[in-house]
Design an enzyme around this catalytic site. Structure first.
Site, PDB file in Angstrom:
ATOM      1  N   THR A  15      -8.248   1.792  13.911  1.00  0.00           N
ATOM      2  CA  THR A  15      -7.343   0.880  14.624  1.00  0.00           C
ATOM      3  C   THR A  15      -6.284   1.600  15.441  1.00  0.00           C
ATOM      4  O   THR A  15      -5.928   1.174  16.543  1.00  0.00           O
ATOM      5  CB  THR A  15      -6.613  -0.037  13.605  1.00  0.00           C
ATOM      6  N   SER A  60     -14.012   2.988  10.983  1.00  0.00           N
ATOM      7  CA  SER A  60     -14.341   3.750   9.779  1.00  0.00           C
ATOM      8  C   SER A  60     -15.389   3.061   8.905  1.00  0.00           C
ATOM      9  O   SER A  60     -15.900   3.667   7.970  1.00  0.00           O
ATOM     10  CB  SER A  60     -13.088   4.081   8.981  1.00  0.00           C
ATOM     11  N   ASP A  92      -9.978   1.411   6.670  1.00  0.00           N
ATOM     12  CA  ASP A  92     -10.941   0.742   5.775  1.00  0.00           C
ATOM     13  C   ASP A  92     -11.615   1.695   4.791  1.00  0.00           C
ATOM     14  O   ASP A  92     -11.762   1.377   3.616  1.00  0.00           O
ATOM     15  CB  ASP A  92     -12.012   0.003   6.586  1.00  0.00           C
ATOM     16  N   CYS A 280     -10.390  -2.208 -13.341  1.00  0.00           N
ATOM     17  CA  CYS A 280      -8.956  -2.497 -13.221  1.00  0.00           C
ATOM     18  C   CYS A 280      -8.362  -1.630 -12.116  1.00  0.00           C
ATOM     19  O   CYS A 280      -8.796  -0.502 -11.905  1.00  0.00           O
ATOM     20  CB  CYS A 280      -8.232  -2.171 -14.526  1.00  0.00           C
TER      21      CYS A 280
HETATM   22  N1  ASP Z   1     -11.581  -1.398  10.874  1.00  0.00           N
HETATM   23  C1  ASP Z   1     -10.614  -0.349  11.066  1.00  0.00           C
HETATM   24  C2  ASP Z   1     -11.226   0.953  10.594  1.00  0.00           C
HETATM   25  O1  ASP Z   1     -11.250   1.203   9.433  1.00  0.00           O
HETATM   26  C3  ASP Z   1      -9.348  -0.683  10.345  1.00  0.00           C
HETATM   27  C4  ASP Z   1      -8.262   0.355  10.474  1.00  0.00           C
HETATM   28  O2  ASP Z   1      -8.330   1.308  11.196  1.00  0.00           O
HETATM   29  O3  ASP Z   1      -7.225   0.176   9.842  1.00  0.00           O
HETATM   30  O4  ASP Z   1     -11.659   1.737  11.419  1.00  0.00           O
END
Ligand code: ASP
Length: 345
Positions: A15, A60, A92, A280
């Site tokens: 992101t 990711s 992610d 957990c």
């Molecule tokens: N979907 C994105 C990724 O993991 C989410 C992020 O970057 O926070 O690449």
């Protein structure tokens, strides 16, 4: 005059560097050079920064073992040239990649800091700037020319964690990660405060060894009340299966039904390594504490102790790739190799 730290920024995607596709409205990865233009502040940091990007930055969710190897090779090839590394990665699967890299880099004596963000860098309310700037500051923090951190870490929302202790717990809060069984290594406020007593004892004389043979014939089996024999049997008899992370209840408990125990026992006698980790969010596996885990211990299930599932699967892939002798696998798995569990090294 002391030389200023040299930092390599490695952009894998996520992101932090995404833009909105105007046709679909979905976020997609974009060019890394544009990303750096959004943070002119990094030019004011007391270090020299170079950057390198994956040829095709990825969300990711598309991370795989080949990408882990590619990332470890970027670090390996640049290891002598830089004092620290900052890896920009989607949140992610960041805990999986960062855990894997922690096992792949043996004798690490420099900081490798993973970070990312919940909002793209161009967004007005972005968390990307603080995460990136502080990660670079941490990677360049030294005392008498020696890096303060010589570990694979994850920095997000004012906290620095040992990466192989982390898990993503929130998909919208800026505080997306937690380290349920180990305190943060540093906290960033007005000052950057390191908890030095928690840092690993590093031997700076040993050369870096990069372990690239990650075995991926593994599975995560999360048990639940009502899970059937057919399901468990079909998973444990997958052709070529070498290892299982079994997510159990509480302190490592599972069904005592005969069919369940005998399926596990068969799998173990067929050479499959089975690791017991808890479902957990925090706490540890203690096999033998309840009747419902005594049998698991007897048949040779390995204790994951207080490891996260992300770290457990990475450690399993790493140790299986190293072709360790069957009879020492259990004791090595139950040892802390990179500070990933709360037992003696
Ligand atoms: N979907 C994105 C990724 O993991 C989410 C992020 O970057 O926070 O690449």
């Amino acid at each position: 005059m002391a030389k200023i730290p040299q930092i390599l920024l490695i952009y894998t995607g996520g992101t932090i560097g995404m833009v909105k596709d105007f046709k679909t409205g979905a976020l997609r990865t974009f060019n890394f050079d544009k990303l750096l233009k959004h943070i002119p502040e990094i030019n004011h940091l007391n270090c020299s920064i170079n950057s390198v990007s994956f040829d095709y930055p990825i969300d990711s969710s598309n991370m795989n073992v080949d990408n882990w190897v590619a990332l470890s090779e970027i670090i390996e090839e640049n290891y002598e040239l830089y004092d620290g590394f900052v890896v920009l990665h989607g949140s992610d699967t960041m805990s999986y990649t960062a855990s894997a890299i922690s096992f792949m880099l043996e004798n690490l004596s420099k900081p490798v800091i993973f970070t990312g963000s919940q909002l793209p860098i161009g967004d007005l309310r972005t968390d990307a700037k603080e995460n990136l700037i502080t990660s670079i500051e941490i990677a360049s923090s030294q005392e008498n020319g020696i890096p303060i951190i010589s570990d694979v870490c994850l920095y997000f929302e004012y906290k620095l964690y040992r990466a192989n202790r982390t898990t993503k717990v929130n998909s919208e809060h800026f505080e997306a990660f937690t380290s349920p069984n180990f305190p943060p290594l540093a906290e960033s406020g007005v000052h950057l405060k390191f908890n030095k007593q928690l840092l690993l004892n590093t031997n700076f004389n040993k050369p870096l060894m990069v372990r690239k043979k990650m075995e991926n014939k593994v599975v995560i089996l999360k048990i639940f009340p009502g899970i059937t024999k057919t399901i468990v049997e079909s998973i444990l008899t997958i052709k070529g299966l070498k290892g299982v992370i079994m997510e159990t209840y509480g302190s490592g408990n599972a069904s005592t039904e005969n069919w369940f125990i005998s399926l596990l026992k068969n799998a173990i006698s067929n050479g499959i390594q089975i690791i017991n980790v808890t479902q957990c969010i925090s706490g540890t596996v203690i096999m033998g504490q309840y009747e419902t885990s005594i049998e698991l211990e007897k048949i040779g299930v390995i204790s994951g102790n207080d490891i996260t599932t992300e770290s457990a699967i990475a450690k399993l892939m790493y140790l299986l790739g190293e072709n360790i002798k069957k009879n020492s696998f259990k004791s090595i798995y139950e040892t802390s190799l990179r500070g990933e569990i709360s037992v003696k090294e």
